[in-house]
Design an enzyme around this catalytic site. Structure first.
Site, PDB file in Angstrom:
ATOM      1  CG  HIS A  15      -0.373  -0.039   2.523  1.00  0.00           C
ATOM      2  ND1 HIS A  15      -0.907  -0.728   3.588  1.00  0.00           N
ATOM      3  CD2 HIS A  15       0.741   0.558   3.017  1.00  0.00           C
ATOM      4  CE1 HIS A  15      -0.152  -0.556   4.659  1.00  0.00           C
ATOM      5  NE2 HIS A  15       0.852   0.225   4.340  1.00  0.00           N
TER       6      HIS A  15
ATOM      7  CG  HIS B 298       0.475   4.462   7.602  1.00  0.00           C
ATOM      8  ND1 HIS B 298      -0.571   3.924   6.885  1.00  0.00           N
ATOM      9  CD2 HIS B 298       1.525   3.642   7.381  1.00  0.00           C
ATOM     10  CE1 HIS B 298      -0.148   2.837   6.251  1.00  0.00           C
ATOM     11  NE2 HIS B 298       1.106   2.642   6.540  1.00  0.00           N
TER      12      HIS B 298
ATOM     13  CG  HIS C 264       8.413  -1.540   3.524  1.00  0.00           C
ATOM     14  ND1 HIS C 264       7.518  -2.539   3.782  1.00  0.00           N
ATOM     15  CD2 HIS C 264       7.812  -0.402   3.966  1.00  0.00           C
ATOM     16  CE1 HIS C 264       6.419  -2.041   4.336  1.00  0.00           C
ATOM     17  NE2 HIS C 264       6.578  -0.743   4.474  1.00  0.00           N
TER      18      HIS C 264
ATOM     19  CD  GLU D 159       3.101  -1.599   6.439  1.00  0.00           C
ATOM     20  OE1 GLU D 159       2.943  -0.434   6.809  1.00  0.00           O
ATOM     21  OE2 GLU D 159       3.234  -1.900   5.231  1.00  0.00           O
TER      22      GLU D 159
HETATM   23  C1  DHB Z   1       6.043   3.721   2.507  1.00  0.00           C
HETATM   24  C2  DHB Z   1       5.075   3.905   3.486  1.00  0.00           C
HETATM   25  C3  DHB Z   1       4.282   2.853   3.885  1.00  0.00           C
HETATM   26  O1  DHB Z   1       3.287   2.970   4.787  1.00  0.00           O
HETATM   27  C4  DHB Z   1       4.466   1.618   3.369  1.00  0.00           C
HETATM   28  O2  DHB Z   1       3.703   0.630   3.817  1.00  0.00           O
HETATM   29  C5  DHB Z   1       5.414   1.426   2.401  1.00  0.00           C
HETATM   30  C6  DHB Z   1       6.203   2.469   1.979  1.00  0.00           C
HETATM   31  C7  DHB Z   1       6.888   4.841   2.013  1.00  0.00           C
HETATM   32  O3  DHB Z   1       6.796   5.958   2.554  1.00  0.00           O
HETATM   33  O4  DHB Z   1       7.663   4.649   1.065  1.00  0.00           O
HETATM   34 FE    FE Z   2       2.382   1.094   5.528  1.00  0.00          FE
END
Ligand code: DHB
Ligand code: FE
Length: 279
Positions: A12, A59, A193, A240
């Protein structure tokens, strides 16, 4: 009766929404990612779910560190796109399904899942970006949405095993809703990530590939991945992925993979998408 027929897992990443909103999907950086979303959009158009339960994390948009619900279900008739600091995304208002949402809340709470019930919950990129990925830029979203916000931001987050069990309980709730509705569950977030610290930009393709494979090949392994393993193997935001396990728990044991797309990078993230269907 309502029929829970399919699940979708998808990242997302906010940048994906920004690329859609600012007409950048055909730029060389984004095109390979969006090319892979084509078949998923065709699937969505073909299957036309009436209601999608979207499992996502807020968030710090609807909630903050003042109030941290572990599992919050939206029962409102509509949910406004949240202002995440640069104005709300110019996307359609998200229409809810209060009758089904209240039915699910009642069933879950009787089933000993102590849900937070949200009558008002602005929805951020965690929920609207998956809609953009799956539906493009329609005048109105083509399905009703029941938002299910999960705390994966602030320790202690729920375990994967609890998320899977919640998915099973959601399935039982949907199965007992007395109206012919085609229902899907989407789990969002991930894949690997890390947005901060020394390992910012960390991506682990072998971990992600094994995760996608084991959604059908070895659910037991996925259910038992702990927070430390997520952080080590999938980066600090990789946890996540527990939200995909809510989607998985709601499906039949022998749900089949019908589509997959994986692309690195999307912003700082490994972007994954999978569609699973009950037989
Ligand atoms: C980013 C933010 C998010 O909430 C996520 O799930 C993935 C990437 C971002 O800021 O790149
Ligand atoms: Fe996220």
């Amino acid at each position: 009766m309502a029929n829970l027929f399919a699940g979708v897992g998808t990242s997302h990443v906010p940048g994906i929404g920004a690329a859609v909103d600012h007409d950048k999907t055909q730029l060389p950086y984004w095109k390979p990612l969006f090319d892979g979303y084509g078949p998923a959009r065709e699937w969505m158009e073909r299957e036309k779910p009436d209601v999608v339960i979207i499992v996502y994390n807020d968030h710090a948009s609807a909630f903050s560190l003042e109030l941290i619900p572990t599992f919050a279900m939206g029962v409102a008739a509509e949910f406004q796109p949240a202002d995440e600091g640069y104005g709300p995304r110019q996307v359609p208002v998200v229409e809810g399904h209060p009758e089904l949402a209240w039915h699910i809340c009642e069933s879950l709470i009787m089933d000993e899942f102590d849900m937070t019930i949200a009558n008002k919950m602005p929805v951020d990129h965690g929920l609207t970006v998956p809609l953009s990925i799956m539906c493009g830029q329609p005048e109105a979203w083509p399905c009703k949405v029941i938002p299910l916000a999960v705390n994966v931001i602030q320790y202690p987050q729920p375990r994967g095993s609890r998320c899977f069990a919640l998915g099973k309980a959601i399935r039982a709730a949907v199965d007992s809703f007395d109206e012919d509705l085609k229902v899907a569950v989407w789990g969002t977030g991930g894949m690997s990530h890390q947005l901060q610290g020394e390992r910012a930009g960390f991506v682990n393709e072998p971990f992600d590939t094994a995760f996608l494979n084991d959604l059908t090949a070895d659910k037991e392994r996925l259910i038992n991945i702990g927070h430390t393993e997520y952080m080590r193997e999938a980066g600090s935001e990789g946890a996540e992925l527990v939200m995909w396990l809510i989607m998985l728990g709601a499906l039949d044991k022998d749900a089949k993979e019908v589509y997959r797309h994986y692309h690195v990078p999307a912003s700082n993230t490994a972007a994954g998408l999978i569609i699973l269907e009950n037989p």
